[in-house]
Motif scaffolding. Structure first.
Motif, PDB file in Angstrom:
ATOM      1  N   LEU A  34       0.821  -1.214   0.000  1.00 21.84           N
ATOM      2  CA  LEU A  34       0.000   0.000   0.000  1.00 21.84           C
ATOM      3  C   LEU A  34       0.853   1.261   0.000  1.00 21.84           C
ATOM      4  O   LEU A  34       2.033   1.235   0.357  1.00 21.84           O
ATOM      5  CB  LEU A  34      -0.948  -0.025   1.200  1.00 21.84           C
ATOM      6  CG  LEU A  34      -1.942  -1.205   1.187  1.00 21.84           C
ATOM      7  CD1 LEU A  34      -2.780  -1.217   2.457  1.00 21.84           C
ATOM      8  CD2 LEU A  34      -2.846  -1.153  -0.047  1.00 21.84           C
ATOM      9  N   ALA A  35       0.216   2.358  -0.404  1.00 19.82           N
ATOM     10  CA  ALA A  35       0.939   3.618  -0.595  1.00 19.82           C
ATOM     11  C   ALA A  35       0.207   4.762   0.090  1.00 19.82           C
ATOM     12  O   ALA A  35      -1.003   4.680   0.336  1.00 19.82           O
ATOM     13  CB  ALA A  35       1.045   3.908  -2.091  1.00 19.82           C
ATOM     14  N   THR A  36       0.935   5.818   0.352  1.00 17.18           N
ATOM     15  CA  THR A  36       0.324   7.024   0.924  1.00 17.18           C
ATOM     16  C   THR A  36       0.406   8.157  -0.113  1.00 17.18           C
ATOM     17  O   THR A  36       0.629   7.904  -1.283  1.00 17.18           O
ATOM     18  CB  THR A  36       1.053   7.423   2.223  1.00 17.18           C
ATOM     19  OG1 THR A  36       2.439   7.480   1.931  1.00 17.18           O
ATOM     20  CG2 THR A  36       0.798   6.403   3.316  1.00 17.18           C
ATOM     21  N   VAL A  41      -5.900   8.300  -2.023  1.00 20.19           N
ATOM     22  CA  VAL A  41      -7.017   8.500  -1.086  1.00 20.19           C
ATOM     23  C   VAL A  41      -8.368   8.149  -1.734  1.00 20.19           C
ATOM     24  O   VAL A  41      -9.200   7.449  -1.122  1.00 20.19           O
ATOM     25  CB  VAL A  41      -7.020   9.953  -0.546  1.00 20.19           C
ATOM     26  CG1 VAL A  41      -8.292  10.254   0.225  1.00 20.19           C
ATOM     27  CG2 VAL A  41      -5.797  10.180   0.341  1.00 20.19           C
ATOM     28  N   ALA A  42      -8.562   8.577  -2.976  1.00 18.73           N
ATOM     29  CA  ALA A  42      -9.851   8.311  -3.642  1.00 18.73           C
ATOM     30  C   ALA A  42     -10.027   6.810  -3.896  1.00 18.73           C
ATOM     31  O   ALA A  42     -11.146   6.282  -3.802  1.00 18.73           O
ATOM     32  CB  ALA A  42      -9.933   9.089  -4.951  1.00 18.73           C
ATOM     33  N   HIS A  76       1.694   9.859  15.441  1.00 17.49           N
ATOM     34  CA  HIS A  76       1.858  11.241  14.958  1.00 17.49           C
ATOM     35  C   HIS A  76       0.934  11.462  13.757  1.00 17.49           C
ATOM     36  O   HIS A  76       0.936  10.653  12.828  1.00 17.49           O
ATOM     37  CB  HIS A  76       3.322  11.464  14.560  1.00 17.49           C
ATOM     38  CG  HIS A  76       3.642  12.901  14.290  1.00 17.49           C
ATOM     39  ND1 HIS A  76       3.165  13.575  13.190  1.00 17.49           N
ATOM     40  CD2 HIS A  76       4.379  13.797  14.985  1.00 17.49           C
ATOM     41  CE1 HIS A  76       3.591  14.827  13.209  1.00 17.49           C
ATOM     42  NE2 HIS A  76       4.331  14.987  14.298  1.00 17.49           N
ATOM     43  N   PRO A  77       0.157  12.540  13.771  1.00 19.11           N
ATOM     44  CA  PRO A  77      -0.815  12.749  12.688  1.00 19.11           C
ATOM     45  C   PRO A  77      -0.202  12.805  11.285  1.00 19.11           C
ATOM     46  O   PRO A  77      -0.909  12.590  10.300  1.00 19.11           O
ATOM     47  CB  PRO A  77      -1.469  14.088  13.031  1.00 19.11           C
ATOM     48  CG  PRO A  77      -1.160  14.338  14.461  1.00 19.11           C
ATOM     49  CD  PRO A  77       0.070  13.572  14.818  1.00 19.11           C
ATOM     50  N   TYR A  82      -0.472   6.546  10.742  1.00 16.45           N
ATOM     51  CA  TYR A  82      -1.679   7.276  11.131  1.00 16.45           C
ATOM     52  C   TYR A  82      -2.567   7.513   9.902  1.00 16.45           C
ATOM     53  O   TYR A  82      -3.775   7.310   9.920  1.00 16.45           O
ATOM     54  CB  TYR A  82      -1.271   8.599  11.782  1.00 16.45           C
ATOM     55  CG  TYR A  82      -2.403   9.359  12.422  1.00 16.45           C
ATOM     56  CD1 TYR A  82      -2.785   9.115  13.734  1.00 16.45           C
ATOM     57  CD2 TYR A  82      -3.088  10.350  11.712  1.00 16.45           C
ATOM     58  CE1 TYR A  82      -3.823   9.821  14.325  1.00 16.45           C
ATOM     59  CE2 TYR A  82      -4.122  11.059  12.290  1.00 16.45           C
ATOM     60  CZ  TYR A  82      -4.482  10.800  13.593  1.00 16.45           C
ATOM     61  OH  TYR A  82      -5.513  11.504  14.173  1.00 16.45           O
ATOM     62  N   PHE A  83      -1.918   7.937   8.826  1.00 16.63           N
ATOM     63  CA  PHE A  83      -2.612   8.181   7.560  1.00 16.63           C
ATOM     64  C   PHE A  83      -3.392   6.936   7.126  1.00 16.63           C
ATOM     65  O   PHE A  83      -4.561   7.003   6.756  1.00 16.63           O
ATOM     66  CB  PHE A  83      -1.577   8.559   6.488  1.00 16.63           C
ATOM     67  CG  PHE A  83      -2.112   8.685   5.086  1.00 16.63           C
ATOM     68  CD1 PHE A  83      -2.423   9.925   4.546  1.00 16.63           C
ATOM     69  CD2 PHE A  83      -2.295   7.553   4.285  1.00 16.63           C
ATOM     70  CE1 PHE A  83      -2.913  10.033   3.235  1.00 16.63           C
ATOM     71  CE2 PHE A  83      -2.784   7.651   2.991  1.00 16.63           C
ATOM     72  CZ  PHE A  83      -3.098   8.901   2.467  1.00 16.63           C
ATOM     73  N   MET A  84      -2.727   5.775   7.188  1.00 15.60           N
ATOM     74  CA  MET A  84      -3.378   4.538   6.730  1.00 15.60           C
ATOM     75  C   MET A  84      -4.580   4.187   7.594  1.00 15.60           C
ATOM     76  O   MET A  84      -5.596   3.709   7.079  1.00 15.60           O
ATOM     77  CB  MET A  84      -2.374   3.385   6.704  1.00 15.60           C
ATOM     78  CG  MET A  84      -1.335   3.479   5.598  1.00 15.60           C
ATOM     79  SD  MET A  84      -1.989   3.738   3.925  1.00 15.60           S
ATOM     80  CE  MET A  84      -3.020   2.285   3.701  1.00 15.60           C
TER      81      MET A  84
END
Ligand code: GLP
Length: 264
Positions: A34-36, A41-42, A76-77, A82-84
């Motif tokens: 997976l990627a950030t 996001v979509a 950490h935000p 956190y993003f995932m």
């Protein structure tokens, strides 16, 4: 390289999500890479709604993320862990214990990198890897000049990448300049690769990836060596390609052939 050119970012997300959904249906215990970044996001939203409507379950899926900032803990935000959680894991039925993100707070980052590689191998390798792309052609945090055979390791970020990602950090917030990232060699070992790119600011990187020479100056060009890679891009990201009509024609012919053979 398979290059699929679609109208806009929404179509890119749908097409990309469908590839992942089909993969999980074929192999419910798929290992996802997976990627950030803002591009996936979509696609994650599409996966969440597919899960919510019962089209797919992530119960037996496991995952490895490409990269993480070195120096940030997972709470950490701005950390990619956190993003995932925010963008995907908290909204689907994946077992959190089966999701791996490189540990940005590792006491010994070098052995953490070796361990990450080991863990990927233990799972039998990555079945399908999602990628975004940096404006300078980076994948994960493999910046230009990265060894094309590199493995998971600590990488220094370029000024360009730090500046591009500064938008996510507050004016007085500490922004890391180091990362842990899967290497290009690690990425090339995944069985399939899906790279998403949208917007005109990615057009130059996409041109170098598809039509440029194979070179460490554009890390994504290493994907030319991969057997099963698909670039899903919008018209804007495709705008600098030499022969857009030809890529569209190939995709049309592929679709016709698959329909005739009853495959998807
Ligand atoms: C970061 C990530 C990459 C991502 C890139 C582009 O640097 N490490 O994995 O592809 O950003 O991000 P965006 O999709 O926001 O343009």
């Amino acid at each position: 390289m398979k290059v699929v050119i679609l109208k806009d970012a929404a179509e890119v997300a749908k097409y990309g999500a469908d590839i992942f959904i089909k993969q999980i249906k074929r192999k419910p215990d798929s290992v996802l890479g997976l990627a950030t970044g803002s591009t996936p996001v979509a696609l994650y939203k599409e996966l969440i709604s597919a899960y919510q409507s019962g089209r797919v379950s992530f119960k037996n899926v496991s995952s490895f993320n490409l990269d993480e900032y070195l120096g940030l803990t997972g709470t950490h935000p701005q950390s990619y862990r956190y993003f995932m959680s925010q963008q995907l894991f908290d909204h689907i039925d994946i077992e959190k214990s089966q999701t791996a993100v490189p540990p940005g707070d590792a006491e010994d980052p070098f052995s953490a990198c070796e361990q990450y590689e080991h863990n990927i191998k233990q799972k039998g390798g990555i079945d399908i890897q999602l990628l975004g792309i940096g404006r300078n052609g980076h994948i994960g945090f493999n910046e230009p000049s990265s060894s094309l055979m590199s493995r998971t390791r600590v990488k220094t970020l370029t000024r360009a990448t730090i500046d591009d990602n500064a938008r996510f950090f507050g004016p007085d917030e500490y922004q890391p300049h180091l990362s842990i990232t899967m290497g290009i060699g690690t990425i090339l070992e995944s069985k399939k690769v899906v790279l998403l790119a949208t917007g005109a600011n990615k057009a130059e990187a996409i041109k170098a990836t598809v039509e440029g020479p194979l070179t460490a100056a554009c890390p994504a060009s290493a994907l030319q060596m991969h057997e099963h890679v698909v670039l899903v891009i919008d018209e804007a990201a495709a705008s600098q390609l030499a022969d857009v009509d030809f890529y569209k024609h190939i995709e049309m012919e592929n679709q016709k052939l698959l329909e005739r053979l009853g495959r998807d």
